[in-house]
Design an enzyme around this catalytic site. Structure first.
Site, PDB file in Angstrom:
ATOM      1  N   CYS A   2     -74.374  11.839  35.695  1.00 14.88           N
ATOM      2  CA  CYS A   2     -73.734  11.261  34.526  1.00 14.88           C
ATOM      3  C   CYS A   2     -74.713  11.393  33.363  1.00 14.88           C
ATOM      4  CB  CYS A   2     -73.369   9.792  34.660  1.00 14.88           C
ATOM      5  SG  CYS A   2     -72.155   9.451  35.930  1.00 14.88           S
ATOM      6  N   ARG A  27     -75.002  17.262  33.434  1.00 14.12           N
ATOM      7  CA  ARG A  27     -75.263  16.155  34.361  1.00 14.12           C
ATOM      8  C   ARG A  27     -73.988  15.673  35.052  1.00 14.12           C
ATOM      9  NH1 ARG A  27     -80.285  13.835  33.480  1.00 14.12           N
ATOM     10  NH2 ARG A  27     -79.577  12.062  34.682  1.00 14.12           N
ATOM     11  N   TRP A  75     -69.947  12.106  36.382  1.00 14.01           N
ATOM     12  CA  TRP A  75     -69.829  12.745  37.698  1.00 14.01           C
ATOM     13  C   TRP A  75     -69.375  11.630  38.620  1.00 14.01           C
ATOM     14  CZ3 TRP A  75     -71.982  12.412  42.640  1.00 14.01           C
ATOM     15  CH2 TRP A  75     -71.801  13.524  43.465  1.00 14.01           C
ATOM     16  N   ASN A 101     -74.722   4.861  34.479  1.00 10.22           N
ATOM     17  CA  ASN A 101     -75.106   5.925  35.408  1.00 10.22           C
ATOM     18  C   ASN A 101     -75.730   5.243  36.606  1.00 10.22           C
ATOM     19  OD1 ASN A 101     -76.047   8.221  36.699  1.00 10.22           O
ATOM     20  ND2 ASN A 101     -77.819   8.466  35.359  1.00 10.22           N
ATOM     21  N   GLY A 102     -75.303   5.627  37.815  1.00  9.80           N
ATOM     22  CA  GLY A 102     -75.846   5.013  39.020  1.00  9.80           C
ATOM     23  C   GLY A 102     -74.733   4.411  39.845  1.00  9.80           C
ATOM     24  N   GLU A 489     -81.770  30.379  50.193  1.00 10.23           N
ATOM     25  CA  GLU A 489     -81.577  30.165  48.754  1.00 10.23           C
ATOM     26  C   GLU A 489     -80.505  31.127  48.212  1.00 10.23           C
ATOM     27  OE1 GLU A 489     -82.157  28.016  46.672  1.00 10.23           O
ATOM     28  OE2 GLU A 489     -82.074  28.965  44.714  1.00 10.23           O
ATOM     29  N   LYS A 493     -77.063  29.833  46.469  1.00 12.25           N
ATOM     30  CA  LYS A 493     -76.656  30.246  45.119  1.00 12.25           C
ATOM     31  C   LYS A 493     -75.229  30.780  45.145  1.00 12.25           C
ATOM     32  CE  LYS A 493     -79.909  29.361  42.356  1.00 12.25           C
ATOM     33  NZ  LYS A 493     -79.926  28.098  43.108  1.00 12.25           N
ATOM     34  N   GLU A 496     -72.673  27.924  45.755  1.00 17.18           N
ATOM     35  CA  GLU A 496     -72.467  26.979  44.657  1.00 17.18           C
ATOM     36  C   GLU A 496     -71.831  27.636  43.436  1.00 17.18           C
ATOM     37  OE1 GLU A 496     -76.124  24.901  43.666  1.00 17.18           O
ATOM     38  OE2 GLU A 496     -77.292  26.721  43.597  1.00 17.18           O
ATOM     39  N   HIS A 512     -79.223  35.437  68.645  1.00 16.00           N
ATOM     40  CA  HIS A 512     -78.897  34.223  69.393  1.00 16.00           C
ATOM     41  C   HIS A 512     -77.565  33.617  68.960  1.00 16.00           C
ATOM     42  CE1 HIS A 512     -82.773  34.378  71.281  1.00 16.00           C
ATOM     43  NE2 HIS A 512     -83.392  34.383  70.107  1.00 16.00           N
ATOM     44  N   LYS A 615     -76.069  18.708  37.927  1.00 21.09           N
ATOM     45  CA  LYS A 615     -77.443  19.197  37.845  1.00 21.09           C
ATOM     46  C   LYS A 615     -78.421  18.192  38.425  1.00 21.09           C
ATOM     47  CE  LYS A 615     -80.647  21.940  36.137  1.00 21.09           C
ATOM     48  NZ  LYS A 615     -80.834  23.076  37.045  1.00 21.09           N
TER      49      LYS A 615
HETATM   50  C1  G6P Z   1     -78.630  19.199  42.734  1.00 18.63           C
HETATM   51  C2  G6P Z   1     -78.517  20.517  42.014  1.00 18.63           C
HETATM   52  C3  G6P Z   1     -79.361  21.564  42.724  1.00 18.63           C
HETATM   53  C4  G6P Z   1     -80.800  21.076  42.851  1.00 18.63           C
HETATM   54  C5  G6P Z   1     -80.867  19.734  43.572  1.00 18.63           C
HETATM   55  C6  G6P Z   1     -82.260  19.123  43.500  1.00 18.63           C
HETATM   56  O1  G6P Z   1     -77.970  19.259  43.957  1.00 18.63           O
HETATM   57  O2  G6P Z   1     -77.170  20.939  41.955  1.00 18.63           O
HETATM   58  O3  G6P Z   1     -79.359  22.762  41.965  1.00 18.63           O
HETATM   59  O4  G6P Z   1     -81.551  22.012  43.551  1.00 18.63           O
HETATM   60  O5  G6P Z   1     -79.989  18.801  42.934  1.00 18.63           O
HETATM   61  O6  G6P Z   1     -82.552  18.845  42.166  1.00 18.63           O
HETATM   62  P1  G6P Z   1     -83.999  18.531  41.611  1.00 18.63           P
HETATM   63  O7  G6P Z   1     -83.783  18.183  40.178  1.00 18.63           O
HETATM   64  O8  G6P Z   1     -84.513  17.361  42.410  1.00 18.63           O
HETATM   65  O9  G6P Z   1     -84.833  19.738  41.795  1.00 18.63           O
END
Ligand code: G6P
Length: 620
Positions: A2, A27, A75, A101-102, A489, A493, A496, A512, A615
Site C-alpha cells: 500500500c 506498492r 494492495w 498500510n499494514g 530466478e 521472473k 511473475e 530424478h 513491490k
Molecule cells: C516482493 C516483490 C519481489 C521481491 C520480494 C522481496 O514479493 O514482488 O520482487 O523480491 O518482495 O522484496 P525485498 O524488498 O525484501 O527485496
C-alpha cells in the site's frame, strides 16, 4: 505494501497527492483514493483498479482545492479490491478520514465493540475500525492544538499488528497526523510545507529533506506550528533528519516503455555505485557501514542469509561465495519460514538479511527474531532509511537508486555484488585469504559493470527469441552450482511477469523426476557453468542439454564466450562474457530478465505492475 501520501502546505494538495500516488503505485494498485479538507468538510473519492480509474473520476467530479490531503494506493488484504474497501475511510460522523498500510490484527474485536455502540460499517476492511475509533477518541479530546494527535495516540495504544495510519480532521485544515508501528512512513520537510510518504519517492519531486520516524511514534504536522513527534504515550521524540540522495529524474521512466527496461539498462551503473568507495587502492575492502568490530566478525561461527523472493535467490548465490571464501558455514532461509522453525542462533551467529525495499514484513520479523536471540544482524538493502537497515546492527546499502518495477532487476544484481563484498570482507578481516587473493577478486568485481554492459549490448536476438516463446505453456530452467539459483530466478521472473508456468531445477536433479515433463518442443533454458568451473560440472550440464534435447526439448543455452562444447546441442545460443565462476550469476541473469520482460510485453501484459503482486510486501 500500500502506498501512503499526505500533504500540508500552500500548494494544491490534490495535485501533490496524485503525483505522490503515481510514484507509489508500485506498492499496490488494487484501488486508490484521496481525501481533502476544505471549508470545514472532508471530501473523498476512491475507486477500485489502478490509479488511472481514480484520475478519471476526479476529472469528472473534481474535489475542492485544499491545503491538506491524504491519498492511498492499495494492495488488498482484508476485503476485496472494491470501491467500498478502497481508502480513505471516513468515520461515520464525517469528522475524520484515515488511510492505512499494514494489518490491524485485533480488528474483529474492535469492530464488534464499535458495532455494539451502533456504528454501521461500510467496508470489510480492518482499517475502517481505526476511522471510527479515531472519531470517538477525537470527540472525547478537548479542543485545542494537538487534539487530533492525542486522539491518534489513544487509538494507537489499542491497535495490535502493523500499521501506518495517516488522518485528517474536517475541522483542522492545517493539520495532518500519523502513527507508525512496523509499517513504513517517512516525513518530507519542504519550505513551509510537509509531506508524508510510505517512502521518499512520494515527495522527492518537492524536497530531499526527510525525517525518520521510529517504532510506535505519532507525528503531528501543523502548517504553522511545524512538526511534533511523540511516542504513543505523548513523550516528545526528536526525529532523525537525513537528506535523500536520489533525485526525481531517477524515479521517472527516462524514455523507456517500462521502468523495468530502464532498471535493466541501469545495471552497469548500479553495480558500479554499489562498489563505489568500497574497493581500496591496494585491492582491500573498505566497508565503513559494517558497524561490527573486527573481533565480533572474527567470532562469527555461523551465518544465516534470510530473505524473500528475488532477494532470497541472491542469498542462495551468496552461500556459495561466502562459504568458499570464508569457510564459515552458511545457511540460506526464506524469511517467512525462518523464525517459525526455531533456528539455533546466538551471539556468534551472523544473520544477513537481504531486502531491496527494506520493508518486507517477513524479513523484518525474521530480523527481530534474530536480534531477540542475540545474533548479529547485517542488512543488505537498497532503500535508505527504511526499517530493516534501521533495526540492524550493520548495513551495506546497495545504492542502486529507486527500483520501481515490481520485478526486481538492478536490486538483485546489486544485492549479489553486496553479498560478494560481505564475503570478501569477512575473509579479509578473519585472515583466511591472502591479501593478493582478495585483491584478485576485487579486480574481478571491478570488471562486472563492463561485463553486464556487454551482455546488454547483445540483447536483440534475445528479444527476437522472446517473441517466439510468447505462446509457450511451460518453460523450464536448468542450472548447477551458482547457476541453480539463477535458474530459479529466471523461472520466477517469467512467472511473475508473463504468467507462464515456469520452474527452475538443479540440473543434476533432472534425472530424478523433472525430465518426465520434457515433451516435444518444451523450451528448456540451460545456464551453463564455465568450462573452467570445478570438477567437470560443465561437462555434466552439457550432458543434461543433450538429455533434454533427445526427448524433444527446444534448448536455449546461456554459455560463456569460447565454450564450443555446447554449440551442437543449442537450438538458441546466448553468449555471455567470461566471468569467474562465483561471479557469473551477475552476467547470466541479465538475458533471463530481458527474456521475461519481452515475453510479457509481447503478451500485452503490464510489465511494471504484474497482477496480484506488489513491490513491497509489508504484511506477513
Ligand atoms: C516482493 C516483490 C519481489 C521481491 C520480494 C522481496 O514479493 O514482488 O520482487 O523480491 O518482495 O522484496 P525485498 O524488498 O525484501 O527485496
Amino acid at each position: 505494501m500500500c502506498g501512503i501520501v499526505g500533504y500540508v502546505g500552500p500548494q494544491d494538495a490534490r495535485d501533490v497527492i496524485l503525483e505522490g500516488l503515481r510514484r507509489l503505485e508500485y506498492r499496490g494498485y488494487d484501488s486508490a483514493g484521496i481525501a481533502v479538507v476544505a471549508d470545514g468538510l472532508l471530501s473523498s473519492v476512491k475507486k477500485a483498479g489502478k490509479l488511472a480509474n481514480l484520475e478519471k473520476v476526479l476529472a469528472e467530479h473534481p474535489l475542492p482545492a485544499a491545503t491538506v490531503g491524504i491519498g492511498h494506493t492499495r494492495w488488498a488484504t482484508h476485503g476485496g479490491p472494491t470501491d467500498r474497501n478502497a481508502h480513505p475511510h471516513v468515520s461515520a460522523d464525517g469528522s475524520v478520514a484515515v488511510i492505512h498500510n499494514g494489518i490491524i490484527e485485533n480488528f474483529a474485536a474492535l469492530r464488534a465493540e464499535c458495532e455494539a455502540q451502533g456504528v454501521e460499517f461500510r467496508s470489510e476492511t480492518d482499517t475502517e475500525v481505526a476511522a471510527h475509533l479515531l472519531a470517538a477518541a477525537y470527540a472525547d479530546t478537548p479542543e485545542g492544538p494537538g487534539r487530533l494527535a492525542e486522539a491518534m495516540r489513544v487509538i494507537s495504544r489499542r491497535l495490535e499488528g502493523a500499521f501506518t495510519l495517516v488522518a485528517t480532521a474536517a475541522t483542522e485544515p492545517d493539520t495532518l497526523v500519523a502513527a507508525r508501528r512496523s509499517s513504513p512512513l517517512v516525513v518530507g520537510v519542504g519550505d513551509g510545507e510537509y509531506f508524508l510518504g510510505s517512502d521518499v519517492a512520494a515527495f522527492i519531486a518537492h524536497t530531499r529533506e526527510a525525517r525518520e520516524l521510529g517504532q510506535d511514534q505519532v507525528v503531528e504536522i501543523d502548517r504553522h506550528r511545524g512538526l511534533t513527534v511523540t511516542d504513543f504515550f505523548g513523550a516528545a521524540v526528536e526525529p532523525k533528519a537525513y537528506t535523500v540522495d536520489w533525485d526525481a529524474a531517477a524515479a521517472e521512466k527516462g524514455g523507456y516503455d517500462w521502468f523495468m527496461l530502464k532498471e535493466i539498462a541501469e545495471q552497469p551503473q548500479a553495480i558500479a555505485d554499489t562498489l563505489l568507495g568500497r574497493l581500496g587502492s591496494q585491492g582491500e575492502l573498505v566497508l565503513d557501514e559494517v558497524r561490527l568490530s573486527d573481533q565480533e566478525l572474527r567470532d562469527i561461527d555461523k551465518i544465516f542469509v534470510v530473505a524473500c523472493g528475488t532477494a532470497f535467490h541472491a542469498g542462495m548465490i551468496a552461500k556459495y561465495a561466502i562459504e568458499h571464501w570464508t569457510r564459515i558455514p552458511v545457511e540460506v532461509e526464506l524469511a517467512s519460514e525462518f523464525r517459525y522453525r526455531d533456528p539455533v542462533l546466538d551471539r556468534s551467529t551472523l544473520v544477513v538479511v537481504i531486502s531491496q525495499s527494506g520493508e518486507t514484513m517477513d524479513t523484518l520479523m525474521a530480523l527481530r527474531h534474530a536480534k531477540d536471540q542475540k545474533a548479529r544482524v547485517l542488512a543488505i538493502c537498497n532503500a535508505n532509511g527504511s526499517t530493516i537497515p534501521r533495526e540492524s546492527d550493520a548495513v551495506l546499502y546497495t545504492h542502486a537508486g529507486p527500483e520501481v518495477a515490481v520485478a526486481s532487476t538492478k536490486g538483485f544484481l546489486t544485492q549479489l555484488v553486496a553479498c560478494y563484498l560481505v564475503g570478501l570482507f569477512l575473509a579479509q578481516v578473519r585472515g583466511v585469504k591472502y591479501e593478493d587473493e582478495v585483491s584478485a577478486v576485487v579486480d574481478d568485481l571491478r570488471r562486472l559493470p563492463e561485463a553486464v554492459a556487454e551482455v546488454l549490448a547483445a540483447m536483440e536476438p534475445v528479444r527476437e527469441l522472446a517473441r517466439s516463446l510468447a505462446d509457450a505453456d511451460t518453460i523450464l530452467f536448468l542450472g548447477r552450482h551458482v547457476g541453480y539459483p539463477v535458474a530459479l530466478e529466471g523461472a520466477l521472473k517469467l512467472k511473475e511477469l508473463a504468467y507462464i508456468h515456469a520452474e527452475g531445477f538443479a540440473a543434476g536433479e533432472l534425472k530424478h523426476g523433472p525430465i518426465a515433463v520434457v515433451d516435444q518442443g518444451t523450451p528448456v533454458i540451460v545456464i551453463v557453468p564455465s568450462p573452467r568451473s570445478r570438477e567437470s560440472v560443465h561437462g555434466k550440464v552439457v550432458s543434461n542439454i543433450q538429455e533434454v534435447r533427445a526427448r524433444g526439448a527446444r534448448t536455449i543455452v546461456i554459455a560463456e564466450e569460447g565454450d564450443e562444447d555446447v554449440v551442437p546441442y543449442a537450438d538458441h545460443l546466448i553468449r555471455v562474457p567470461r566471468t569467474p565462476t562465483l561471479l557469473a550469476p551477475v552476467v547470466t541473469t541479465v538475458p533471463l530478465q530481458v527474456l521475461a520482460c519481452e515475453i510479457a510485453a509481447t503478451r500485452g501484459l503490464d510489465v511494471d505492475q504484474p497482477r496480484n503482486l506488489a513491490k513491497s510486501v509489508t504484511v506477513e
